[in-house]
Design a protein around this motif. Structure first.
Motif, PDB file in Angstrom:
ATOM      1  N   ALA A 194      42.987  35.312  45.218  1.00 57.35           N
ATOM      2  CA  ALA A 194      43.666  35.766  44.111  1.00 57.35           C
ATOM      3  C   ALA A 194      44.448  36.918  44.323  1.00 57.35           C
ATOM      4  O   ALA A 194      44.155  37.593  45.158  1.00 57.35           O
ATOM      5  N   THR A 199      38.790  38.127  44.568  1.00 58.65           N
ATOM      6  CA  THR A 199      38.414  37.055  44.255  1.00 58.65           C
ATOM      7  C   THR A 199      39.143  35.860  45.110  1.00 58.65           C
ATOM      8  O   THR A 199      40.175  35.952  45.342  1.00 58.65           O
ATOM      9  N   TYR A 201      38.914  31.531  46.319  1.00 63.42           N
ATOM     10  CA  TYR A 201      38.420  30.222  45.823  1.00 63.42           C
ATOM     11  C   TYR A 201      38.391  29.396  47.281  1.00 63.42           C
ATOM     12  O   TYR A 201      39.406  29.239  47.982  1.00 63.42           O
ATOM     13  N   ILE A 246      47.000  28.296  45.009  1.00 65.37           N
ATOM     14  CA  ILE A 246      47.008  29.230  43.740  1.00 65.37           C
ATOM     15  C   ILE A 246      48.295  29.838  43.268  1.00 65.37           C
ATOM     16  O   ILE A 246      49.092  29.913  44.250  1.00 65.37           O
ATOM     17  N   GLY A 250      47.933  34.058  39.566  1.00 65.18           N
ATOM     18  CA  GLY A 250      46.356  34.028  39.790  1.00 65.18           C
ATOM     19  C   GLY A 250      45.561  33.067  38.473  1.00 65.18           C
ATOM     20  O   GLY A 250      44.535  33.116  38.303  1.00 65.18           O
ATOM     21  N   VAL A 253      44.426  27.241  39.994  1.00 63.67           N
ATOM     22  CA  VAL A 253      44.312  26.948  41.196  1.00 63.67           C
ATOM     23  C   VAL A 253      44.362  25.305  41.342  1.00 63.67           C
ATOM     24  O   VAL A 253      44.229  24.502  40.332  1.00 63.67           O
TER      25      VAL A 253
END
Length: 338
Positions: A194, A199, A201, A246, A250, A253
Motif C-alpha cells: 500500500a 501495509t 496484501y 492495488i 491504496g 485491491v
C-alpha cells in the motif's frame, strides 16, 4: 492518448513470444496485439528506461534476457540461460542496477547485475527449502521476488507457505532478515504494498485468499492482520488465485481468479478488506492483469482462451465494467503497461 502495452506469453501452442499493443484511452479500445520479440516462454517481463527484461527459455535452458528498446526495434543485449526450468518472475532494482528472479521449479532466488552495457552478471543465488500440506507443495516454489518500500527483498514461496525478507548488499548478496510462516496450505503467490509502505496484501493461490499484512520498516518482519476469500462461498469447483494489484491511492485491491474466471474487487475500509464486486473475465484462466497509467482501465489476459479483456474503472468507487472483450492474444500470462 495511446498507451503502450507489452504481453508476456507461453509459447506452447501458437504464440511466438512477446506481443505489443496500444490502448487508446479516448476510445477505450486495445489494438490487436502484434509480435514484438520472438522468444520462447516469456512468461513475465518488466521494463526499466529503455531495457526490457524478460523470462526466457531456449530448449533445455532457462533464465532471463535483456533487450534494448530503441526506435521500434528490440535488440538482444544479453541473456543468462542455464540448464533447467526458467524463472516465473523478474523485477528490477534501479537504485542498485540489480535484477531479481523467482524460480518456481527450483525454489531459487537469483540476483543479477544489469551492467552499463546492458549485459547481465550473476551476483548471488539462494535456494529455499521446505514444503506444505497440499500436493502442489512438494517442495519450495518461489513465485515472487521484489523490493519492499525500504529497499529489502521480499520473497513469496508458494511451496513452503512463507514470506521471507532479505537484506541486499551493494554487491547483490542476500542476507536473511525475517520469515513469516502463513497458515499451512495457503500457497502464497504474489504481494503488493500500500502507499503507506507498511501495509501489504498477499494473495494465496492455493487457498483462494488475500491477506492483509503489517510490515515493520524497522525489523523487516511481516505480521498477519486479516485473511478473506477471493471467491464466493458457494463456489465448489477448482480455483487458483493469481495476480494482485492495488490502486495508487491504496483504496482498492484487485485479484484474478483462475477457475472461477473472475476479478475480485476489494475496498480498503479501516485497514480491512471488503469485497465489493465479482465480475467475469470473459475467458478462461485469467493469469495476469494490470491497471493502466491513468488507472481508468484494467486489462486482463486469459491464458487458456487466447484472449484479453478490457474494463473501465470508476476511480471513486473502484468498480469495473467490461468495455472490450475477445482481444486476440495467444497464451497471455503477463500484462505490462510501459
Amino acid at each position: 492518448m495511446k498507451e503502450q502495452i507489452y504481453f508476456g506469453t507461453y509459447t506452447k501452442k501458437t504464440s511466438q513470444g512477446i506481443y505489443h499493443a496500444f490502448l487508446d484511452t479516448d476510445t477505450a479500445q486495445v489494438s490487436t496485439p502484434q509480435v514484438a520479440i520472438t522468444v520462447e516462454n516469456p512468461t513475465y517481463l518488466t521494463i526499466t528506461d529503455q531495457t526490457l527484461l524478460t523470462v526466457a527459455k531456449e530448449g533445455p535452458l532457462g533464465g532471463i534476457a535483456a533487450y534494448e528498446l530503441a526506435d521500434d526495434s528490440y535488440v538482444l543485449t544479453d541473456d543468462a540461460l542455464v540448464a533447467g526450468p526458467n524463472p516465473c518472475y523478474v523485477a528490477f532494482d534501479k537504485k542498485r542496477s540489480l535484477v531479481y528472479t523467482a524460480n518456481y521449479h527450483k525454489g531459487q532466488i537469483d540476483v543479477y547485475r544489469l551492467n552499463n552495457d546492458k549485459t547481465l552478471t550473476l551476483c548471488d543465488s539462494v535456494v529455499q527449502t521446505g514444503y506444505g500440506p497440499r500436493k502442489e507443495q512438494d517442495g519450495s516454489h518461489v513465485h515472487y521476488t521484489d523490493l519492499t518500500p525500504d529497499g529489502r527483498l521480499v520473497v513469496v514461496d508458494l511451496g513452503n507457505d512463507t514470506v521471507s525478507t532479505y537484506d541486499i548488499s551493494a554487491e547483490g548478496k542476500l542476507a536473511p532478515v525475517s520469515i513469516l510462516k502463513t497458515k499451512a496450505g495457503l500457497g502464497p503467490r504474489h504481494l503488493v504494498f500500500a502507499p503507506d509502505k507498511k501495509t501489504a496484501y498477499l494473495v494465496g493461490e492455493l487457498s483462494s485468499t488475500v491477506s492483509v499484512l503489517d510490515y515493520d520498516l524497522t525489523t523487516g518482519a511481516f505480521h498477519l492482520l486479516q485473511t478473506v476469500s477471493t471467491i464466493p462461498d458457494d463456489w465448489t469447483e477448482h480455483n487458483g488465485a493469481a495476480a494482485i494489484r492495488i490502486s495508487n491511492d491504496g483504496r482498492f485491491v484487485y485479484v484474478s481468479n483462475r477457475g472461477h474466471n473472475s476479478l475480485a474487487v476489494f475496498e480498503v475500509l479501516d485497514g480491512e478488506l471488503k469485497l465489493i464486486q465479482h465480475l467475469t473475465t470473459h475467458g478462461d484462466f485469467p493469469r495476469d492483469f494490470a491497471l493502466d497509467p491513468t488507472e481508468r482501465f484494467i486489462l486482463v489476459a486469459n491464458q487458456n482462451t487466447d484472449n484479453a479483456t478490457l474494463y473501465t474503472r470508476d476511480q471513486e468507487t473502484g468498480l469495473l465494467a467490461c468495455c472490450q472483450k475477445d482481444i486476440s492474444l495467444p497464451e497471455g500470462v503477463c500484462v505490462y503497461f510501459k
